[in-house]
Scaffold this motif. Structure first.
Motif, PDB file in Angstrom:
ATOM      1  N   UNK A  45       0.833  -1.207   0.000  1.00 35.29           N
ATOM      2  CA  UNK A  45       0.000   0.000   0.000  1.00 35.29           C
ATOM      3  C   UNK A  45       0.865   1.252   0.000  1.00 35.29           C
ATOM      4  N   UNK A  46       1.941   1.233   0.785  1.00 34.37           N
ATOM      5  CA  UNK A  46       2.834   2.385   0.803  1.00 34.37           C
ATOM      6  C   UNK A  46       3.714   2.422  -0.442  1.00 34.37           C
ATOM      7  N   UNK A  47       4.256   1.266  -0.827  1.00 39.83           N
ATOM      8  CA  UNK A  47       5.184   1.224  -1.960  1.00 39.83           C
ATOM      9  C   UNK A  47       4.504   1.691  -3.246  1.00 39.83           C
ATOM     10  N   UNK A  48       3.258   1.278  -3.475  1.00 38.48           N
ATOM     11  CA  UNK A  48       2.567   1.667  -4.704  1.00 38.48           C
ATOM     12  C   UNK A  48       2.281   3.165  -4.741  1.00 38.48           C
ATOM     13  N   UNK A  49       1.978   3.754  -3.584  1.00 43.14           N
ATOM     14  CA  UNK A  49       1.817   5.212  -3.540  1.00 43.14           C
ATOM     15  C   UNK A  49       3.152   5.892  -3.836  1.00 43.14           C
ATOM     16  N   UNK A  50       4.227   5.330  -3.312  1.00 40.84           N
ATOM     17  CA  UNK A  50       5.568   5.878  -3.550  1.00 40.84           C
ATOM     18  C   UNK A  50       5.949   5.762  -5.022  1.00 40.84           C
ATOM     19  N   UNK A  51       5.693   4.602  -5.617  1.00 39.78           N
ATOM     20  CA  UNK A  51       6.043   4.390  -7.026  1.00 39.78           C
ATOM     21  C   UNK A  51       5.266   5.341  -7.928  1.00 39.78           C
ATOM     22  N   UNK A  52       3.963   5.479  -7.689  1.00 39.48           N
ATOM     23  CA  UNK A  52       3.154   6.387  -8.499  1.00 39.48           C
ATOM     24  C   UNK A  52       3.688   7.809  -8.397  1.00 39.48           C
ATOM     25  N   UNK A  53       4.068   8.209  -7.185  1.00 39.09           N
ATOM     26  CA  UNK A  53       4.526   9.581  -6.964  1.00 39.09           C
ATOM     27  C   UNK A  53       5.898   9.816  -7.575  1.00 39.09           C
ATOM     28  N   UNK A  54       6.817   8.871  -7.405  1.00 37.84           N
ATOM     29  CA  UNK A  54       8.170   9.092  -7.929  1.00 37.84           C
ATOM     30  C   UNK A  54       8.171   9.062  -9.461  1.00 37.84           C
ATOM     31  N   UNK A  55       7.282   8.262 -10.058  1.00 37.42           N
ATOM     32  CA  UNK A  55       7.160   8.294 -11.522  1.00 37.42           C
ATOM     33  C   UNK A  55       6.617   9.646 -11.985  1.00 37.42           C
ATOM     34  N   UNK A  56       5.707  10.211 -11.220  1.00 38.32           N
ATOM     35  CA  UNK A  56       5.212  11.552 -11.526  1.00 38.32           C
ATOM     36  C   UNK A  56       6.361  12.556 -11.511  1.00 38.32           C
ATOM     37  N   UNK A  57       7.245  12.424 -10.530  1.00 42.31           N
ATOM     38  CA  UNK A  57       8.409  13.321 -10.449  1.00 42.31           C
ATOM     39  C   UNK A  57       9.336  13.121 -11.649  1.00 42.31           C
ATOM     40  N   UNK A  58       9.514  11.866 -12.072  1.00 43.03           N
ATOM     41  CA  UNK A  58      10.357  11.579 -13.236  1.00 43.03           C
ATOM     42  C   UNK A  58       9.764  12.212 -14.494  1.00 43.03           C
ATOM     43  N   UNK A  59       8.453  12.075 -14.668  1.00 46.42           N
ATOM     44  CA  UNK A  59       7.791  12.665 -15.836  1.00 46.42           C
ATOM     45  C   UNK A  59       7.887  14.192 -15.788  1.00 46.42           C
ATOM     46  N   UNK A  60       7.782  14.754 -14.587  1.00 44.04           N
ATOM     47  CA  UNK A  60       7.898  16.194 -14.436  1.00 44.04           C
ATOM     48  C   UNK A  60       9.309  16.661 -14.795  1.00 44.04           C
ATOM     49  N   UNK A  61      10.310  15.889 -14.384  1.00 44.97           N
ATOM     50  CA  UNK A  61      11.694  16.233 -14.725  1.00 44.97           C
ATOM     51  C   UNK A  61      11.890  16.253 -16.235  1.00 44.97           C
ATOM     52  N   UNK A  62      11.299  15.269 -16.943  1.00 48.05           N
ATOM     53  CA  UNK A  62      11.397  15.244 -18.409  1.00 48.05           C
ATOM     54  C   UNK A  62      10.744  16.472 -19.035  1.00 48.05           C
ATOM     55  N   UNK A  63       9.638  16.928 -18.428  1.00 45.74           N
ATOM     56  CA  UNK A  63       8.949  18.104 -18.964  1.00 45.74           C
ATOM     57  C   UNK A  63       9.744  19.381 -18.729  1.00 45.74           C
ATOM     58  N   UNK A  64      10.406  19.460 -17.568  1.00 42.53           N
ATOM     59  CA  UNK A  64      11.161  20.662 -17.235  1.00 42.53           C
ATOM     60  C   UNK A  64      12.516  20.713 -17.929  1.00 42.53           C
TER      61      UNK A  64
END
Length: 235
Positions: A212-231
């Motif tokens: 439950x915690x790991x999946x929330x972490x994975x979803x969030x860190x992937x969001x950060x990775x996608x944001x880094x690609x956009x920036x």
């Protein structure tokens, strides 16, 4: 799989977009839980923090550091959005572990909306911040020139598959774990193997707490990775 059926809270009629369902109820409880932790729990802001204030501050610092490390200083302006995503998913996941509850993040309609929101947000940010230079994300300059068009096509396909993988990963993991729990709970009704089944349910439940915690972490860190690609599409 009946635990994943969307049902109206009142009556037995068909489910429309405006119908209040079990999904609606547990999403609302998740939002109330977040408000209780981050607003009410930290309202006093004591020098010696209470338990709720400590948890709130820990969550804040954890996500802030993640955004800064992955997306860079430029990504910190989007911290509130990413923090909201993480808190909603982690609360939904943990509330779904309560017996008799509904795991909203096991429903693909919920996770697909979250993933599409992330996809559209980072795409808009990418074009607004970089203009046409955002397309450099798909052009691999380090590769030999004849291979670049092929790699560009692969990169484009990979980019548009992001919301699919982003949503299915979360929903699939939550659904699979709860389905396995239900199967072993059924075995526990058989007297001959009930002690083993109960031990298995206990072990799987502990694993689900971690997931439950790991999946929330994975979803969030992937969001950060996608944001880094956009920036920074040229990186």
């Amino acid at each position: 799989m009946d635990q994943f059926i969307v049902k109206p809270l009142f009556g037995d009629g068909p489910v429309h977009w405006y119908t209040i369902t079990n999904v609606t109820l547990w999403m609302a409880l998740g939002v109330l839980g977040i408000i209780a932790l981050l607003v009410l729990g930290t309202s006093r802001r004591a020098v010696v923090p209470s338990r709720s204030q400590s948890v709130g501050e820990l969550a804040y610092g954890f996500i802030y550091k993640m955004v800064e490390d992955v997306a860079g200083k430029d990504g910190l302006k989007y911290f509130p959005y990413i923090m909201t995503l993480f808190m909603f998913i982690v609360f939904a996941n943990f509330l779904g572990l309560i017996p008799g509850s509904y795991t909203t993040t096991s429903h693909i309609a919920v996770t697909a909306v979250l993933a599409l929101a992330v996809f559209l947000t980072v795409t808009v940010i990418g074009f607004v911040k970089n203009g046409a230079a955002f397309l450099e994300l798909f052009w691999v300059k380090e590769a030999p020139l004849p291979l670049r068009p092929v790699l560009a096509l692969i990169e484009v396909i990979s980019y548009f598959v992001r919301p699919v993988s982003h949503s299915i990963r979360l929903a699939g993991n939550m659904m699979a774990g709860h389905a396995v729990l239900k199967v072993f709970a059924g075995f526990a009704q058989v007297a001959a193997i009930s002690p083993i089944a109960i031990l298995a349910v206990t072990a799987i439940y502990g694993l689900e707490v971690l997931v439950a915690f790991i999946q929330a972490y994975v979803f969030t860190i992937l969001t950060c990775v996608y944001l880094k690609d956009a920036l920074h599409p040229h990186h």
